[in-house]
Design a protein around this motif. Structure first.
Motif, PDB file in Angstrom:
ATOM      1  N   SER A 134       8.362  -2.665  -3.237  1.00 56.55           N
ATOM      2  CA  SER A 134       8.073  -1.251  -3.001  1.00 56.55           C
ATOM      3  C   SER A 134       8.728  -0.744  -1.722  1.00 56.55           C
ATOM      4  CB  SER A 134       6.565  -1.024  -2.926  1.00 56.55           C
ATOM      5  OG  SER A 134       5.912  -1.691  -3.960  1.00 56.55           O
ATOM      6  N   THR A 169      -0.017   0.070  -1.117  1.00 56.66           N
ATOM      7  CA  THR A 169       0.739   1.323  -1.122  1.00 56.66           C
ATOM      8  C   THR A 169      -0.134   2.528  -0.779  1.00 56.66           C
ATOM      9  OG1 THR A 169       0.431   1.418  -3.509  1.00 56.66           O
ATOM     10  CG2 THR A 169       2.544   0.578  -2.719  1.00 56.66           C
ATOM     11  N   THR A 170      -1.402   2.502  -1.192  1.00 53.02           N
ATOM     12  CA  THR A 170      -2.236   3.677  -0.932  1.00 53.02           C
ATOM     13  C   THR A 170      -3.249   3.430   0.173  1.00 53.02           C
ATOM     14  OG1 THR A 170      -3.913   3.021  -2.490  1.00 53.02           O
ATOM     15  CG2 THR A 170      -2.082   4.319  -3.355  1.00 53.02           C
ATOM     16  N   LYS A 171      -3.398   2.168   0.548  1.00 53.34           N
ATOM     17  CA  LYS A 171      -4.428   1.767   1.517  1.00 53.34           C
ATOM     18  C   LYS A 171      -5.831   2.175   1.074  1.00 53.34           C
ATOM     19  CE  LYS A 171      -1.566   1.818   5.624  1.00 53.34           C
ATOM     20  NZ  LYS A 171      -1.584   2.176   7.039  1.00 53.34           N
ATOM     21  N   ILE A 172      -6.037   2.239  -0.245  1.00 54.83           N
ATOM     22  CA  ILE A 172      -7.390   2.471  -0.742  1.00 54.83           C
ATOM     23  C   ILE A 172      -7.963   1.114  -1.103  1.00 54.83           C
ATOM     24  CG2 ILE A 172      -8.781   3.452  -2.605  1.00 54.83           C
ATOM     25  CD1 ILE A 172      -6.655   5.662  -2.806  1.00 54.83           C
ATOM     26  N   TYR A 173      -9.099   0.797  -0.512  1.00 53.17           N
ATOM     27  CA  TYR A 173      -9.679  -0.494  -0.802  1.00 53.17           C
ATOM     28  C   TYR A 173     -11.185  -0.390  -0.770  1.00 53.17           C
ATOM     29  CZ  TYR A 173      -8.713  -0.081   4.165  1.00 53.17           C
ATOM     30  OH  TYR A 173      -8.570   0.389   5.417  1.00 53.17           O
ATOM     31  N   LYS A 227      -1.144  -4.100  -5.229  1.00 51.87           N
ATOM     32  CA  LYS A 227      -0.133  -3.068  -5.042  1.00 51.87           C
ATOM     33  C   LYS A 227      -0.798  -1.755  -4.627  1.00 51.87           C
ATOM     34  CE  LYS A 227       4.115  -1.641  -7.283  1.00 51.87           C
ATOM     35  NZ  LYS A 227       5.012  -1.962  -8.388  1.00 51.87           N
ATOM     36  N   GLN A 228      -1.908  -1.458  -5.286  1.00 55.08           N
ATOM     37  CA  GLN A 228      -2.637  -0.240  -4.966  1.00 55.08           C
ATOM     38  C   GLN A 228      -3.138  -0.281  -3.517  1.00 55.08           C
ATOM     39  OE1 GLN A 228      -6.135   0.446  -7.288  1.00 55.08           O
ATOM     40  NE2 GLN A 228      -6.062   2.646  -6.959  1.00 55.08           N
TER      41      GLN A 228
END
Lengths: 82, 339
Positions: free
Chosen positions: A27, A76-80, A72-73
């Protein structure tokens, strides 16, 4: 972005490190990936189950290897979930 | 609530699983007797019948139960377990730690961070040990295989005696005040602040953790199960019934300590050891001796001792082995005496 993979060298920790590096390269993320093997360093993050993933000093995942999609999520989005 | 795909699939799958599982025996008989037309009672026929029935049965049990265990385990994190055990009085603490050791996800490569995380946040040493003994010994794969090959009574005996050993061994280690044999730096280390939060997980994600557990565990153990049952099937008709009786039978009292001693350095996962134990029992080994051997192989392993050496001094590791090994021997003698 500063990414650290915490783990004392178990197979799962290596799997996670490899997956993280793959996604970063794929990415084209602007990130440095380091592996933390030292138990004293790992303890500073108050982590009891390895492998763990740390992004910019914050533990975002511990004790399991996520699926490639989930990882990957996170990267790339820093949503955790922590 | 919107019905999620990940919830619907298991609900559809469950009856299908049940129909297949309950028809395995007639299907095997039909396959062997009608389709293959093999001669009933012949060694090869019965060996093949054993394998074709046992292998899918055990794998199906594994898939189903590991799936639910995977979901259950997502509720028991190491952090929650630690919180529950902090500052607990001995004995009650030992009982809780042993029970939590069964359900909390644990991998021996996490033994050190877990040990440090427990001890430094005020979980007593003996209570920590109860956890560390129960976690590997009372293992879901071992329980499922024992249930599948010997029935629920043997599985229950295994859980019960395993728990008793974990509780008492941890309690004794606590009473002996062996803290002096923990490496000094352990108590000097400070845990990092924060980051101890809980993962917030949606139920659909817990279900996918169930799938992950199945993929990971069954994917890893199916080969051992196949090999073990193959050996079992081979031994079924060909090795004489009383082959192991003189070596591991009831009359040989020394077989219990010997099995435990042999089991300590041996390292195998539960999936590999249960089918071997079933062969031993079928060929004349007594239940107590076989159980003791199995517990010793699973609960006390050389790699784990080497890992623990980083935080424990040698005398404590040796005491740990002696106390747990002693407990396993008592279990072995007890069952040889009862049955």
């Amino acid at each position: 972005m500063n990414i650290q993979v915490l783990g004392t060298g178990c197979p799962k920790c290596k799997t996670l490190e490899k997956a993280v590096r793959e996604i970063v390269a794929e990415s084209k993320l602007d990130a440095t990936v380091t592996k933390v093997d030292d138990i004293m360093e790992i303890l500073k993050f108050n982590v009891m189950t390895t492998p763990a993933l740390v992004i910019d000093g914050k533990v975002v995942l511990k004790g399991r290897v996520p699926s490639m999609d989930e990882l990957k999520q996170i990267l790339t989005t820093k949503i955790y979930f922590l | 609530m919107k019905l999620n795909k990940s919830i619907v699939i298991p609900l559809v799958f469950l009856p299908v699983w049940y129909v297949i599982y309950s028809n395995l025996q007639p299907f095997t008989d039909w396959l062997i007797d009608t389709i293959f037309g093999m001669k009933k009672g012949a060694h090869l026929t019965e060996a093949l019948r054993f394998f074709i029935f046992e292998f899918p049965k055990v794998v199906m049990l594994l898939v189903l139960i590991i799936f639910f265990v995977g979901i259950l385990r997502s509720y028991f994190t190491a952090e929650r377990t630690r919180k529950a055990l902090e500052g607990k009085k001995t004995f009650t603490g030992n009982i809780m730690a042993s029970l939590l050791g069964i359900v909390t996800p644990f991998c021996s490569c996490s033994a050190i961070p877990l040990f440090l995380g427990f001890v430094e946040s005020g979980v007593p040493l003996g209570v920590t040990f109860s956890f560390l003994i129960a976690a590997p010994m009372i293992n879901e794969v071992a329980i499922i295989l024992l249930y599948g090959m010997f029935g629920w009574k043997v599985a229950a005996i295994y859980i019960g005696t395993g728990l008793a050993i974990a509780i008492l061994a941890g309690w004794i280690i606590g009473k002996l005040k062996l803290e002096k044999w923990v490496e000094e730096w352990v108590y000097a280390t400070k845990l990092g602040e924060g980051n101890g939060e809980e993962e917030k997980i949606a139920f659909s994600q817990r279900i996918s953790m169930g799938y992950d557990a199945v993929k990971e565990i069954v994917g890893k153990v199916w080969l051992y199960v196949a090999l073990g049952i193959l050996v079992g099937a081979g031994a079924h008709g060909y090795v004489p019934e009383e082959f192991m009786a003189s070596l591991m039978g009831k009359s040989a009292w020394y077989s219990v300590p010997l099995s435990v001693l042999i089991g300590i350095p041996l390292y195998s996962n539960a999936a590999g050891i249960v089918p071997i134990v079933s062969v031993l029992i079928e060929k004349g080994a007594s239940l107590g001796t076989a159980l003791a051997f199995m517990m010793s192989v699973i609960a006390l392993s050389l790699p784990e001792m080497i890992i623990l050496r980083k935080v424990l001094k040698l005398p404590l590791i040796l005491s740990f082995i002696a106390i747990v090994g002693g407990g396993i021997m008592i279990v072995g003698f007890l069952f040889n005496w009862i049955f």
